[in-house]
Motif scaffolding. Structure first.
Motif, PDB file in Angstrom:
ATOM      1  N   GLU A   1      41.813  11.954  15.356  1.00  0.00           N
ATOM      2  CA  GLU A   1      42.398  11.503  14.084  1.00  0.00           C
ATOM      3  C   GLU A   1      43.755  10.841  14.322  1.00  0.00           C
ATOM      4  O   GLU A   1      44.059   9.785  13.760  1.00  0.00           O
ATOM      5  CB  GLU A   1      42.557  12.691  13.135  1.00  0.00           C
ATOM      6  CG  GLU A   1      41.259  13.253  12.588  1.00  0.00           C
ATOM      7  CD  GLU A   1      40.596  12.340  11.581  1.00  0.00           C
ATOM      8  OE1 GLU A   1      41.307  11.714  10.773  1.00  0.00           O
ATOM      9  OE2 GLU A   1      39.356  12.243  11.612  1.00  0.00           O
TER      10      GLU A   1
ATOM     11  N   GLY B   1      50.782   4.298   8.473  1.00  0.00           N
ATOM     12  CA  GLY B   1      50.021   4.563   9.692  1.00  0.00           C
ATOM     13  C   GLY B   1      50.850   5.259  10.758  1.00  0.00           C
ATOM     14  O   GLY B   1      50.417   6.247  11.357  1.00  0.00           O
TER      15      GLY B   1
ATOM     16  N   GLU C   1      43.356   7.455  15.874  1.00  0.00           N
ATOM     17  CA  GLU C   1      42.844   6.479  14.916  1.00  0.00           C
ATOM     18  C   GLU C   1      43.951   5.969  13.996  1.00  0.00           C
ATOM     19  O   GLU C   1      44.044   4.763  13.720  1.00  0.00           O
ATOM     20  CB  GLU C   1      41.733   7.116  14.087  1.00  0.00           C
ATOM     21  CG  GLU C   1      41.056   6.139  13.143  1.00  0.00           C
ATOM     22  CD  GLU C   1      39.957   6.805  12.330  1.00  0.00           C
ATOM     23  OE1 GLU C   1      39.689   6.319  11.216  1.00  0.00           O
ATOM     24  OE2 GLU C   1      39.387   7.804  12.797  1.00  0.00           O
ATOM     25  N   TRP C   2      44.813   6.865  13.532  1.00  0.00           N
ATOM     26  CA  TRP C   2      45.915   6.451  12.666  1.00  0.00           C
ATOM     27  C   TRP C   2      46.901   5.543  13.409  1.00  0.00           C
ATOM     28  O   TRP C   2      47.407   4.563  12.844  1.00  0.00           O
ATOM     29  CB  TRP C   2      46.646   7.666  12.107  1.00  0.00           C
ATOM     30  CG  TRP C   2      46.020   8.224  10.869  1.00  0.00           C
ATOM     31  CD1 TRP C   2      45.188   9.295  10.767  1.00  0.00           C
ATOM     32  CD2 TRP C   2      46.172   7.725   9.531  1.00  0.00           C
ATOM     33  NE1 TRP C   2      44.808   9.492   9.466  1.00  0.00           N
ATOM     34  CE2 TRP C   2      45.393   8.560   8.679  1.00  0.00           C
ATOM     35  CE3 TRP C   2      46.884   6.676   8.960  1.00  0.00           C
ATOM     36  CZ2 TRP C   2      45.314   8.355   7.305  1.00  0.00           C
ATOM     37  CZ3 TRP C   2      46.814   6.474   7.594  1.00  0.00           C
ATOM     38  CH2 TRP C   2      46.042   7.301   6.784  1.00  0.00           C
TER      39      TRP C   2
ATOM     40  N   SER D   1      39.212   2.988   5.377  1.00  0.00           N
ATOM     41  CA  SER D   1      39.817   4.280   5.084  1.00  0.00           C
ATOM     42  C   SER D   1      38.872   5.180   4.305  1.00  0.00           C
ATOM     43  O   SER D   1      38.833   6.396   4.528  1.00  0.00           O
ATOM     44  CB  SER D   1      41.122   4.083   4.286  1.00  0.00           C
ATOM     45  OG  SER D   1      42.075   3.384   5.058  1.00  0.00           O
TER      46      SER D   1
ATOM     47  N   ASP E   1      45.404   2.181  13.635  1.00  0.00           N
ATOM     48  CA  ASP E   1      45.550   1.499  12.343  1.00  0.00           C
ATOM     49  C   ASP E   1      46.950   0.910  12.189  1.00  0.00           C
ATOM     50  O   ASP E   1      47.122  -0.201  11.690  1.00  0.00           O
ATOM     51  CB  ASP E   1      45.281   2.476  11.195  1.00  0.00           C
ATOM     52  CG  ASP E   1      43.818   2.879  11.108  1.00  0.00           C
ATOM     53  OD1 ASP E   1      42.991   2.217  11.763  1.00  0.00           O
ATOM     54  OD2 ASP E   1      43.515   3.863  10.407  1.00  0.00           O
TER      55      ASP E   1
ATOM     56  N   SER F   1      36.538   6.642   6.661  1.00  0.00           N
ATOM     57  CA  SER F   1      37.255   7.651   7.439  1.00  0.00           C
ATOM     58  C   SER F   1      37.392   8.950   6.658  1.00  0.00           C
ATOM     59  O   SER F   1      37.328  10.043   7.227  1.00  0.00           O
ATOM     60  CB  SER F   1      38.644   7.122   7.829  1.00  0.00           C
ATOM     61  OG  SER F   1      38.541   6.040   8.730  1.00  0.00           O
TER      62      SER F   1
ATOM     63  N   SER G   1      44.894  14.481   7.098  1.00  0.00           N
ATOM     64  CA  SER G   1      44.333  13.159   7.357  1.00  0.00           C
ATOM     65  C   SER G   1      43.421  12.716   6.222  1.00  0.00           C
ATOM     66  O   SER G   1      43.434  11.547   5.818  1.00  0.00           O
ATOM     67  CB  SER G   1      43.549  13.181   8.677  1.00  0.00           C
ATOM     68  OG  SER G   1      43.026  11.899   8.971  1.00  0.00           O
TER      69      SER G   1
ATOM     70  N   VAL H   1      51.827   9.032   9.492  1.00  0.00           N
ATOM     71  CA  VAL H   1      50.743  10.018   9.563  1.00  0.00           C
ATOM     72  C   VAL H   1      50.364  10.297  11.011  1.00  0.00           C
ATOM     73  O   VAL H   1      50.105  11.445  11.394  1.00  0.00           O
ATOM     74  CB  VAL H   1      49.515   9.537   8.764  1.00  0.00           C
ATOM     75  CG1 VAL H   1      48.349  10.514   8.932  1.00  0.00           C
ATOM     76  CG2 VAL H   1      49.865   9.388   7.295  1.00  0.00           C
ATOM     77  N   SER H   2      50.336   9.259  11.838  1.00  0.00           N
ATOM     78  CA  SER H   2      49.985   9.448  13.251  1.00  0.00           C
ATOM     79  C   SER H   2      50.972  10.364  13.956  1.00  0.00           C
ATOM     80  O   SER H   2      50.572  11.254  14.725  1.00  0.00           O
ATOM     81  CB  SER H   2      49.925   8.096  13.965  1.00  0.00           C
ATOM     82  OG  SER H   2      49.640   8.271  15.332  1.00  0.00           O
TER      83      SER H   2
ATOM     84  N   SER I   1      44.221   9.510   3.969  1.00  0.00           N
ATOM     85  CA  SER I   1      43.224   8.444   3.972  1.00  0.00           C
ATOM     86  C   SER I   1      42.742   8.135   2.552  1.00  0.00           C
ATOM     87  O   SER I   1      42.522   6.971   2.197  1.00  0.00           O
ATOM     88  CB  SER I   1      42.030   8.833   4.852  1.00  0.00           C
ATOM     89  OG  SER I   1      42.403   8.928   6.201  1.00  0.00           O
TER      90      SER I   1
END
Length: 301
Positions: free
Chosen positions: A146, A125, A149-150, A43, A153, A46, A13, A128-129, A17
């Motif tokens: 985390e 986004g 949050e992704w 970012s 986003d 973050s 992450s 990565v999520s 980021s």
């Protein structure tokens, strides 16, 4: 094994980021978009807070010592709360800036480049999520935070893409004056929506920092496991106190031992404790057990 998996997820992450933040800032400056610049700044914050999360995770795994006799697991929810406050501050700052631009007549942007950014940001986004969600199975709240949050986003990037699409359409149809208001309007709207993420994270983190009762799903799961053990030894359904701090599950149980109970000796009481510990560890958390036995109903409360 779990700790190293958590660390890898958090480092992923951080790297993602960092790359995204640099790209967003450069892209935003070239396109003249404060919305994209805000995305990059968000970012960057973050990244710093994710590094703090890595430190908190390592500290929490160091175990109890003379200075922290109960362990350092509280660093995990405390980090989540700090992260939430920092992100909320950034969102409020961006919102004020966007309102200022709206009142000042808007902002001219290169809508074509902005649309391309929206597509890239959404793809990054989501990607990565999904990776973090796969890695968060059986992991800590930090990793799950985390991943959430992704994904947040990514969803907001979809809205950003739609807004830049509107700005591009307005420019192509000769409505440049209206197109100037799209970027600051999106900045205000997006920063307001972003506030929901730190608000939720702050509520979750502070709940554990203050050692409040664990969330209902955790309470129900633990109560069911404890009830099964109690029935197996013919013990009365016990008084149960429960809180969750990071990966540590603080459990205080008092069993009322009656005439028909099959646990009567110290050795049998220890077997009850061992069974409780084994069942609770199956939840993926680290139980800190305090188990009492009494024949007097006054103490079973």
């Amino acid at each position: 094994m779990t700790a190293s998996k958590d660390a890898r997820a958090l480092i992923l992450s951080v790297v993602a980021s960092s790359v995204f933040a640099v790209g967003s800032l450069i892209w935003g400056l070239l396109a003249g978009s404060q919305m994209i610049v805000f995305d990059g700044l968000y970012s960057f914050v973050s990244v710093a807070l994710s590094l703090l999360a890595v430190w908190a995770l390592r500290a929490a795994r160091s175990g109890p010592d003379e200075r922290y006799p109960w362990g350092r697991e509280v660093f995990e929810p405390l980090t989540i709360a700090v992260k939430a406050v920092a992100l909320a501050g950034l969102c409020l700052y961006a919102m004020v800036g966007g309102i200022g631009d709206l009142l000042g007549g808007g902002r001219e942007i290169d809508a074509g480049w902005a649309v391309v950014y929206g597509i890239v940001a959404t793809a990054v986004g989501v990607g990565v999520s999904l990776v973090l969600r796969r890695m968060s199975r059986g992991a800590t709240d930090l990793v799950r935070a985390e991943a959430a949050e992704w994904m947040g986003d990514a969803l907001l990037s979809v809205g950003t893409l739609a807004g830049f699409g509107v700005a591009l359409a307005l420019q192509l149809t000769g409505h440049d004056a209206l197109a100037r208001y799209v970027d600051p309007a999106m900045l205000v709207l997006t920063s307001a929506i972003y506030l929901k993420i730190p608000a939720r994270l702050a509520a979750e983190g502070l709940r554990e920092v203050l050692t409040m009762s664990a969330a209902q799903p955790v309470r129900e799961q633990v109560a069911a496991l404890v009830g099964e053990v109690a029935r197996g030894w013919a013990l009365t359904t016990p008084a149960l106190r429960l809180s969750k701090v990071g990966t540590r599950l603080d459990v205080d149980i008092v069993f009322l031992v009656e005439a028909e109970s099959t646990a009567r000796t110290v050795e049998e009481f220890d077997r009850v404790r061992a069974e409780l510990d084994e069942r609770l560890r199956a939840t993926g958390l680290e139980p800190a057990l305090s188990v009492g036995f009494t024949a007097d109903p006054r103490w079973a409360v």
